[in-house]
Design a protein around this motif. Structure first.
Motif, PDB file in Angstrom:
ATOM      1  N   LEU A   1      -4.458  14.189  -5.635  1.00 32.69           N
ATOM      2  CA  LEU A   1      -5.388  14.036  -4.517  1.00 32.69           C
ATOM      3  C   LEU A   1      -6.517  15.046  -4.650  1.00 32.69           C
ATOM      4  CD1 LEU A   1      -2.938  13.602  -1.508  1.00 32.69           C
ATOM      5  CD2 LEU A   1      -4.061  11.830  -2.857  1.00 32.69           C
ATOM      6  N   LEU A   2      -7.727  14.574  -4.413  1.00 31.65           N
ATOM      7  CA  LEU A   2      -8.898  15.445  -4.389  1.00 31.65           C
ATOM      8  C   LEU A   2      -9.205  15.799  -2.937  1.00 31.65           C
ATOM      9  CD1 LEU A   2     -11.026  13.512  -7.020  1.00 31.65           C
ATOM     10  CD2 LEU A   2      -9.957  15.747  -7.320  1.00 31.65           C
ATOM     11  N   PRO A   3      -9.990  16.857  -2.698  1.00 32.28           N
ATOM     12  CA  PRO A   3     -10.359  17.169  -1.308  1.00 32.28           C
ATOM     13  C   PRO A   3     -11.072  15.972  -0.662  1.00 32.28           C
ATOM     14  CG  PRO A   3     -10.937  18.975  -2.777  1.00 32.28           C
ATOM     15  CD  PRO A   3     -10.505  17.821  -3.656  1.00 32.28           C
ATOM     16  N   ILE A   4     -10.755  15.714   0.586  1.00 36.74           N
ATOM     17  CA  ILE A   4     -11.359  14.596   1.322  1.00 36.74           C
ATOM     18  C   ILE A   4     -12.852  14.870   1.499  1.00 36.74           C
ATOM     19  CG2 ILE A   4     -11.400  13.361   3.522  1.00 36.74           C
ATOM     20  CD1 ILE A   4      -8.364  13.843   3.690  1.00 36.74           C
TER      21      ILE A   4
ATOM     22  N   LYS B   1     -10.184  10.501  -2.320  1.00 40.44           N
ATOM     23  CA  LYS B   1     -10.268  10.076  -3.714  1.00 40.44           C
ATOM     24  C   LYS B   1      -9.117  10.696  -4.492  1.00 40.44           C
ATOM     25  CE  LYS B   1     -15.248   9.357  -3.708  1.00 40.44           C
ATOM     26  NZ  LYS B   1     -16.507   9.641  -4.403  1.00 40.44           N
ATOM     27  N   ILE B   2      -8.847  10.092  -5.659  1.00 37.36           N
ATOM     28  CA  ILE B   2      -7.732  10.531  -6.493  1.00 37.36           C
ATOM     29  C   ILE B   2      -8.236  10.828  -7.894  1.00 37.36           C
ATOM     30  CG2 ILE B   2      -5.510   9.855  -7.495  1.00 37.36           C
ATOM     31  CD1 ILE B   2      -5.114   7.988  -5.089  1.00 37.36           C
TER      32      ILE B   2
ATOM     33  N   CYS C   1       0.840  -1.188   0.000  1.00 36.60           N
ATOM     34  CA  CYS C   1       0.000   0.000   0.000  1.00 36.60           C
ATOM     35  C   CYS C   1       0.880   1.244   0.000  1.00 36.60           C
ATOM     36  CB  CYS C   1      -0.915  -0.020   1.218  1.00 36.60           C
ATOM     37  SG  CYS C   1      -2.104   1.321   1.199  1.00 36.60           S
ATOM     38  N   PRO C   2       1.160   1.777  -1.193  1.00 36.38           N
ATOM     39  CA  PRO C   2       1.974   2.993  -1.218  1.00 36.38           C
ATOM     40  C   PRO C   2       1.213   4.151  -0.577  1.00 36.38           C
ATOM     41  CG  PRO C   2       1.060   2.541  -3.387  1.00 36.38           C
ATOM     42  CD  PRO C   2       0.699   1.379  -2.516  1.00 36.38           C
ATOM     43  N   SER C   3       1.940   5.078  -0.004  1.00 38.31           N
ATOM     44  CA  SER C   3       1.303   6.257   0.576  1.00 38.31           C
ATOM     45  C   SER C   3       0.696   7.110  -0.539  1.00 38.31           C
ATOM     46  CB  SER C   3       2.332   7.081   1.355  1.00 38.31           C
ATOM     47  OG  SER C   3       3.254   7.665   0.452  1.00 38.31           O
ATOM     48  N   ASN C   4      -0.250   7.955  -0.175  1.00 37.24           N
ATOM     49  CA  ASN C   4      -0.824   8.868  -1.159  1.00 37.24           C
ATOM     50  C   ASN C   4       0.249   9.764  -1.759  1.00 37.24           C
ATOM     51  OD1 ASN C   4      -3.449   7.913  -0.918  1.00 37.24           O
ATOM     52  ND2 ASN C   4      -3.962   9.358   0.702  1.00 37.24           N
TER      53      ASN C   4
ATOM     54  N   THR D   1       0.891   9.901  -5.916  1.00 38.07           N
ATOM     55  CA  THR D   1       0.517  11.094  -6.667  1.00 38.07           C
ATOM     56  C   THR D   1       1.653  11.564  -7.566  1.00 38.07           C
ATOM     57  OG1 THR D   1       1.098  12.503  -4.786  1.00 38.07           O
ATOM     58  CG2 THR D   1      -1.219  11.907  -5.016  1.00 38.07           C
ATOM     59  N   GLY D   2       1.254  12.279  -8.612  1.00 39.89           N
ATOM     60  CA  GLY D   2       2.201  12.790  -9.591  1.00 39.89           C
ATOM     61  C   GLY D   2       2.105  12.018 -10.888  1.00 39.89           C
TER      62      GLY D   2
END
Length: 180
Positions: A52-55, A61-62, A20-23, A27-28
């Motif tokens: 990353l989208l706002p929680i 969500k991504i 499970c990679p971190s967010n 990202t990127g």
């Protein structure tokens, strides 16, 4: 570099994933350098950007934007969607298309990830079969040039070493995606 560690997709494994990679890691922009998915045949410069989208309601969500070019075209095409974490499945997401692709969905998960001595990061992803596509595996690299050949071979060997025919067949059907 240490040995590559790859896990079975959850469809073949009744244990919770440890991959499970971190967010921040996921990202990127990632360059898809190798794949078994037919949709990438005849394509080049395939890349996926995760933001990353706002929680919302405690769920991170991504935003998922895949871009690519046909081998003989300068036109950049894209597929845009949203990734929602799969409940009780760390390292797995459910993708839903945006716009006219809202009818399309898929499930994907991380089978392995890491960083090479030179700082280049990599991810191996598994995509479950959908109505429109077969199951498949992709290899991502932060660098457009991809991963050294011996690292790609180590990843393919680790996939084959899982001992599941579907995954071995996917590893055996991997092809390189041109990046230029």
């Amino acid at each position: 570099m240490s040995s590559i560690s790859i896990e079975l997709p959850q469809v073949h494994n009744n244990q919770k994933s440890q991959c499970c990679p971190s967010n921040e890691f996921i990202t990127g922009c990632w360059h898809v350098t190798h794949s078994s998915l037919p949709l990438w045949k005849g394509k080049r410069n395939v890349n996926i950007t995760y933001k990353l989208l706002p929680i919302e309601s405690g769920v991170q969500k991504i935003d998922d934007l895949a871009q690519y070019q046909a081998i003989n075209s300068e036109k950049i095409k894209s597929v845009h969607g949203i990734d929602t974490p799969t409940p009780d499945s760390p390292g797995a997401w459910d993708w839903r298309g945006k716009g006219w692709l809202v009818i399309a969905s898929s499930h994907w998960e991380c089978l392995g990830f890491g960083e090479l001595d030179d700082g280049n990061q990599w991810v191996v992803t598994y995509f479950a079969k959908t109505l429109f596509t077969p199951a498949g595996v992709d290899v991502y690299s932060r660098n457009k040039e991809g991963l050294p050949g011996d690292v790609v071979e180590e990843i393919l060997g680790a996939l084959r070493g899982l001992g599941v025919k579907e995954i071995t067949d996917l590893a055996d059907s991997m092809f390189e995606i041109p990046q230029n």
